[in-house]
Design a protein around this motif. Structure first.
Motif, PDB file in Angstrom:
ATOM      1  N   ASN A 219      82.413 -10.483 -51.353  1.00  0.00           N
ATOM      2  CA  ASN A 219      81.335 -10.982 -52.413  1.00  0.00           C
ATOM      3  C   ASN A 219      81.702 -12.196 -52.366  1.00  0.00           C
ATOM      4  OD1 ASN A 219      80.182  -8.423 -52.827  1.00  0.00           O
ATOM      5  ND2 ASN A 219      80.925  -8.087 -54.811  1.00  0.00           N
ATOM      6  N   GLN A 220      80.560 -13.152 -52.510  1.00  0.00           N
ATOM      7  CA  GLN A 220      80.433 -14.728 -52.753  1.00  0.00           C
ATOM      8  C   GLN A 220      79.311 -14.677 -53.575  1.00  0.00           C
ATOM      9  OE1 GLN A 220      78.275 -17.091 -51.466  1.00  0.00           O
ATOM     10  NE2 GLN A 220      77.389 -15.807 -49.821  1.00  0.00           N
ATOM     11  N   THR A 221      79.586 -15.958 -54.381  1.00  0.00           N
ATOM     12  CA  THR A 221      78.286 -16.256 -55.296  1.00  0.00           C
ATOM     13  C   THR A 221      77.690 -17.655 -55.260  1.00  0.00           C
ATOM     14  OG1 THR A 221      79.875 -17.161 -56.993  1.00  0.00           O
ATOM     15  CG2 THR A 221      79.214 -14.832 -57.288  1.00  0.00           C
ATOM     16  N   THR A 222      78.003 -18.119 -54.118  1.00  0.00           N
ATOM     17  CA  THR A 222      77.649 -19.899 -53.845  1.00  0.00           C
ATOM     18  C   THR A 222      76.812 -20.264 -52.768  1.00  0.00           C
ATOM     19  OG1 THR A 222      79.705 -20.006 -52.556  1.00  0.00           O
ATOM     20  CG2 THR A 222      79.680 -20.521 -54.940  1.00  0.00           C
ATOM     21  N   ASP A 223      76.705 -19.157 -51.883  1.00  0.00           N
ATOM     22  CA  ASP A 223      75.661 -19.590 -50.585  1.00  0.00           C
ATOM     23  C   ASP A 223      74.669 -18.398 -50.432  1.00  0.00           C
ATOM     24  OD1 ASP A 223      74.666 -20.227 -48.415  1.00  0.00           O
ATOM     25  OD2 ASP A 223      76.226 -20.056 -47.216  1.00  0.00           O
ATOM     26  N   PRO A 250      75.290 -14.832 -59.485  1.00  0.00           N
ATOM     27  CA  PRO A 250      76.692 -14.578 -60.221  1.00  0.00           C
ATOM     28  C   PRO A 250      75.954 -13.682 -61.517  1.00  0.00           C
ATOM     29  CG  PRO A 250      76.341 -17.046 -59.787  1.00  0.00           C
ATOM     30  CD  PRO A 250      75.150 -16.185 -59.001  1.00  0.00           C
ATOM     31  N   ASP A 251      74.752 -13.818 -62.079  1.00  0.00           N
ATOM     32  CA  ASP A 251      74.454 -12.956 -62.925  1.00  0.00           C
ATOM     33  C   ASP A 251      74.406 -11.541 -62.772  1.00  0.00           C
ATOM     34  OD1 ASP A 251      74.097 -15.298 -64.747  1.00  0.00           O
ATOM     35  OD2 ASP A 251      72.043 -15.073 -64.701  1.00  0.00           O
ATOM     36  N   ASP A 252      73.994 -11.159 -61.485  1.00  0.00           N
ATOM     37  CA  ASP A 252      74.189  -9.512 -61.076  1.00  0.00           C
ATOM     38  C   ASP A 252      75.500  -9.152 -60.961  1.00  0.00           C
ATOM     39  OD1 ASP A 252      71.266  -9.376 -60.842  1.00  0.00           O
ATOM     40  OD2 ASP A 252      71.488 -10.138 -58.849  1.00  0.00           O
ATOM     41  N   LEU A 253      76.382  -9.952 -60.487  1.00  0.00           N
ATOM     42  CA  LEU A 253      77.705  -9.560 -60.112  1.00  0.00           C
ATOM     43  C   LEU A 253      78.425  -9.371 -61.722  1.00  0.00           C
ATOM     44  CD1 LEU A 253      80.269  -9.186 -58.622  1.00  0.00           C
ATOM     45  CD2 LEU A 253      80.910 -11.516 -58.574  1.00  0.00           C
ATOM     46  N   ALA A 254      78.109 -10.168 -62.697  1.00  0.00           N
ATOM     47  CA  ALA A 254      78.591 -10.065 -63.931  1.00  0.00           C
ATOM     48  C   ALA A 254      78.063  -8.844 -64.594  1.00  0.00           C
ATOM     49  CB  ALA A 254      78.036 -11.164 -64.917  1.00  0.00           C
ATOM     50  N   GLU A 255      76.750  -8.272 -64.400  1.00  0.00           N
ATOM     51  CA  GLU A 255      76.280  -7.129 -64.716  1.00  0.00           C
ATOM     52  C   GLU A 255      77.004  -5.917 -64.171  1.00  0.00           C
ATOM     53  OE1 GLU A 255      73.821  -4.639 -66.966  1.00  0.00           O
ATOM     54  OE2 GLU A 255      74.507  -6.385 -67.146  1.00  0.00           O
TER      55      GLU A 255
END
Length: 362
Positions: A219-223, A250-255
């Motif tokens: 996973n990555q949250t920047t691109d 990022p919000d989905d990964l946090a969830e």
């Protein structure tokens, strides 16, 4: 010790007969490869919002035939919920007690869909012929090998042979001749297409894990431009993109992490077993899995609602694979994972106590 396909079906039939105001049998449009009828069960008490307007959860099991305890787990979860609805009785799962009031509240707040045995042909074959069979019972023309791995056959990077995915029919991880080539998998897709499903769980064995996307790459949250929709499918080759990482907001990964953590906490509350919450890639790379497909749908088609997709791997690994896939005493494992699934249902309901175990005894 483990129920046959007919016995699983009879449990569903009895529940519908016992509590028709809560239980609805949902015949699915496709029979199995060998012609067995397949049905899901919906649980929703009438004292709540209209069923179609409630948060929906879809729980499936028996995708891999030899993982015998998980279909039993789902029908026992249904039995326990209906018992609480009818009598108000608490449910004691080891050191974790779910009150009758909590369970009744779930039935009034959530539409719960259960598909206890995705792969009835495979389960029957395991119980009668080969107790380590994994796939369905498709005849693969031109080969001496039968079966498709149903958890490699969904339309998410189908046919990309990353890690534990293969285009070779004689392997246990054969992805099939096309995405959703298998009727058993088209039934899963049908439920996702026709019901509101906010959370999805495919229950497997083994390794004591709670898995969330992605399975094919880190996973990555920047691109956001680095995403599965830009990758070729059906290649029968690995991704071939060194350093590739899949975007997740990022919000989905946090969830995903929050909910996986809640499931883990509820499992641990039963007898102290601590499952590991992690992206699917951490276990091994895969493509075409149910849980990644459930999540990917709204990304491929923004008109579709989002469905958070998880896989639970029940029970520990060990030196004896047979004992890991179908243990001699599955009861402690089923109890702890039932508690984890109830935690997920409570999260879906959005009710009080949705962030931590609410009643622990012992």
């Amino acid at each position: 010790m483990y129920r046959t396909v007919d016995q699983l079906d009879r449990v569903v039939e009895r529940l519908v007969a016992t509590a028709p105001e809560v239980c609805t049998r949902l015949p699915l449009p496709e029979t199995s490869r060998q012609g067995r009828a397949i049905a899901a069960l919906r649980l929703a008490a009438p004292d709540g919002p209209p069923v179609d307007e409630r948060p929906g959860v879809l729980l499936i099991a028996g995708t891999h035939a030899r993982e015998l305890m998980n279909p039993d787990l789902l029908v026992e979860l249904a039995v326990d919920l209906i018992a609480a609805h009818r009598t108000g009785a608490d449910l004691v799962l080891g050191a974790r007690t779910w009150t009758g009031g909590e369970l009744r509240a779930l039935l009034g707040a959530v539409s719960i869909h259960l598909l206890p045995c995705v792969n009835p042909d495979g389960r029957t074959y395991v119980l009668t012929v080969d107790d380590m069979w994994r796939k369905n019972r498709r005849d693969n023309p031109g080969t001496a090998c039968d079966g498709v791995d149903l958890n490699r056959n969904a339309d998410i990077l189908w046919g990309v042979t990353e890690g534990q995915t293969s285009c070779t029919p004689c392997t246990d991880i054969y992805c099939g001749p096309a995405a959703f080539s298998e009727p058993e998998n088209r039934n899963v897709r049908h439920l996702l297409d026709t019901a509101r499903i906010d959370h999805f769980v495919d229950v497997h064995s083994f390794s004591e894990l709670v898995i969330y996307p992605w399975g094919h790459a880190p996973n990555q949250t920047t691109d956001p431009a680095q995403n599965f929709r830009t990758l070729p499918t059906g290649t029968c080759r690995p991704l071939g993109r060194p350093g590739y990482a899949e975007y997740i907001a990022p919000d989905d990964l946090a969830e995903f992490r929050r909910v996986a953590g809640r499931i883990v906490d509820e499992i641990a509350a039963v007898r102290g077993r601590r499952y590991s919450p992690e992206p699917g890639m951490t276990l091994y790379p895969t493509t075409g899995t149910h849980s990644d497909y459930a999540w990917s749908r709204h990304l491929s088609d923004p008109a579709l609602a989002r469905t958070y997709g998880y896989t639970i791997e029940t029970g520990p690994a060990g030196d004896d694979a047979r004992e890991a896939f179908h243990p001699r005493d599955p009861e402690p494992i089923k109890r702890e994972v039932e508690s984890g699934l109830l935690g997920l249902l409570q999260v879906a309901a959005g009710g009080a106590g949705a962030d931590a175990p609410s009643t622990v005894t012992g």
